[in-house]
Design a protein around this motif. Structure first.
Motif, mmCIF file in Angstrom:
data_model
loop_
_atom_site.group_PDB
_atom_site.id
_atom_site.type_symbol
_atom_site.label_atom_id
_atom_site.label_comp_id
_atom_site.label_asym_id
_atom_site.label_seq_id
_atom_site.Cartn_x
_atom_site.Cartn_y
_atom_site.Cartn_z
ATOM 1 N N THR A 285 -3.612 14.572 1.689
ATOM 2 C CA THR A 285 -2.321 14.061 2.166
ATOM 3 C C THR A 285 -2.038 12.677 1.621
ATOM 4 O OG1 THR A 285 -2.509 15.371 4.189
ATOM 5 C CG2 THR A 285 -0.965 13.524 4.219
ATOM 6 N N LYS A 286 -3.059 11.815 1.601
ATOM 7 C CA LYS A 286 -2.868 10.465 1.075
ATOM 8 C C LYS A 286 -2.471 10.503 -0.395
ATOM 9 C CE LYS A 286 -5.255 6.143 0.015
ATOM 10 N NZ LYS A 286 -6.536 5.395 0.059
ATOM 11 N N THR A 287 -3.156 11.341 -1.170
ATOM 12 C CA THR A 287 -2.851 11.426 -2.592
ATOM 13 C C THR A 287 -1.422 11.906 -2.823
ATOM 14 O OG1 THR A 287 -5.141 11.755 -3.287
ATOM 15 C CG2 THR A 287 -3.446 12.623 -4.743
ATOM 16 N N ASP B 133 0.868 -1.176 0.000
ATOM 17 C CA ASP B 133 0.000 0.000 0.000
ATOM 18 C C ASP B 133 0.903 1.224 0.000
ATOM 19 O OD1 ASP B 133 -1.704 2.102 0.458
ATOM 20 O OD2 ASP B 133 -2.722 1.207 2.174
ATOM 21 N N SER C 209 0.372 4.307 0.171
ATOM 22 C CA SER C 209 0.086 5.423 1.067
ATOM 23 C C SER C 209 0.946 5.303 2.328
ATOM 24 C CB SER C 209 -1.399 5.474 1.435
ATOM 25 O OG SER C 209 -1.776 4.322 2.173
ATOM 26 N N ASN C 210 1.683 4.204 2.432
ATOM 27 C CA ASN C 210 2.635 3.966 3.520
ATOM 28 C C ASN C 210 4.025 3.847 2.903
ATOM 29 O OD1 ASN C 210 4.187 3.077 5.643
ATOM 30 N ND2 ASN C 210 2.989 1.241 6.056
ATOM 31 N N ALA D 143 -7.123 14.820 4.938
ATOM 32 C CA ALA D 143 -6.643 13.430 4.966
ATOM 33 C C ALA D 143 -6.563 12.851 3.556
ATOM 34 C CB ALA D 143 -7.552 12.574 5.841
ATOM 35 N N SER D 144 -7.553 13.165 2.728
ATOM 36 C CA SER D 144 -7.560 12.694 1.347
ATOM 37 C C SER D 144 -6.423 13.339 0.559
ATOM 38 C CB SER D 144 -8.904 13.019 0.695
ATOM 39 O OG SER D 144 -8.876 12.744 -0.686
ATOM 40 N N THR E 271 1.071 11.542 -0.788
ATOM 41 C CA THR E 271 1.973 10.478 -0.367
ATOM 42 C C THR E 271 2.148 9.455 -1.475
ATOM 43 O OG1 THR E 271 1.382 10.737 1.964
ATOM 44 C CG2 THR E 271 2.371 8.649 1.328
ATOM 45 N N VAL E 272 1.050 9.000 -2.061
ATOM 46 C CA VAL E 272 1.129 7.978 -3.107
ATOM 47 C C VAL E 272 1.789 8.533 -4.363
ATOM 48 C CG1 VAL E 272 -0.200 6.472 -4.637
ATOM 49 C CG2 VAL E 272 -0.879 6.726 -2.243
ATOM 50 N N SER F 201 -3.073 7.778 -6.974
ATOM 51 C CA SER F 201 -4.210 7.949 -6.079
ATOM 52 C C SER F 201 -4.885 9.272 -6.378
ATOM 53 C CB SER F 201 -3.741 7.930 -4.616
ATOM 54 O OG SER F 201 -4.809 8.203 -3.719
#
Length: 232
Positions: free
Chosen positions: A102-104, A54, A56-57, A99-100, A106-107, A84
């Motif tokens: 930041t995740k995008t 994953d 996002s990690n 949160a959305s 990150t990926v 993402s």
């Protein structure tokens, strides 16, 4: 297959580009490592490694390279195909949850940066004859604003800058970095991309001995084309 077979790792091995590129390179004698959330590691074989990941990690990126290095060898070709996005209201893009967003990022950017770090660390240990190629699957969003695509647009723009900078910094060491973007023949955006066309284009980039244009816009059946800015 020889123990000295080259290795490709594909981060974000979806059913279109990722899987198709893996099959293509396997047919050319490469050992293949595929990494994605949907993969089952029990499906791995001697010459093809499946790694559940994953992106996002960022720790999962490092874990992919550790497993590939130990089981297949150091990859000479690295494809970052993970992506993402969450759609944003065209009239109110800042209503996106942080949160959305930041995740995008990150990926699309941070994990790509970590993958490039890991790739460069490995490239330094490979023989001079190795391909040493890092490919980021991009799209037109680094040069275009499309309503509803704020998150991926920022992500692809950041990744494009990363690739551009790397292509300059490492070219004298023989390391190649590319941001690849499939377009229509008129240079406009394409939304149903071809896995086969990407596989063929990636192969040409991997086979090249020197760094070409880092921004690899291309047209299926034609190859590299300097498409310039977005065309409506």
């Amino acid at each position: 297959m020889s123990a000295t077979s080259p290795v490709i790792v594909i981060l974000g091995a979806g059913s279109n580009i990722g899987q198709t590129v893996g099959k293509f390179f396997a047919g050319k004698g490469y050992k293949v490592a595929l990494a994605a959330r949907s993969l089952n590691e029990a499906d791995s074989t001697e010459n093809q490694l499946h790694i559940a990941s994953d992106f996002s990690n960022t720790d999962d990126v490092v874990n992919v390279f550790k497993k590939v290095n130990s089981k297949l060898g150091i990859p000479s070709v690295v494809v970052y195909n993970a992506s993402s996005m969450s759609p944003s209201p065209a009239e109110d893009p800042f209503s996106l949850p942080i949160a959305s967003f930041t995740k995008t990022l990150t990926v699309n950017v941070t994990s790509a940066f970590v993958a490039a770090q890991q790739a460069v660390e490995g490239f330094a240990k490979l023989p001079e004859s190795a391909s040493k190629t890092f490919i980021y699957t991009g799209n037109i969003l680094n040069v275009a604003i499309l309503p509803g695509f704020l998150e991926p647009g920022i992500g692809k723009s950041g990744a494009a800058h990363l690739i551009w900078a790397a292509s300059e910094a490492y070219k004298d060491r023989g390391y190649k970095f590319y941001y690849v973007d499939e377009r229509k023949p008129d240079g406009s955006a394409i939304f149903r991309v071809s896995g086969d066309a990407h596989a063929n284009h990636f192969w040409g980039l991997a086979q090249s001995k020197t760094q070409g244009p880092w921004l690899q816009s291309f047209v299926k059946g034609t190859g590299y084309k300097d498409c310039g800015p977005y065309k409506l």
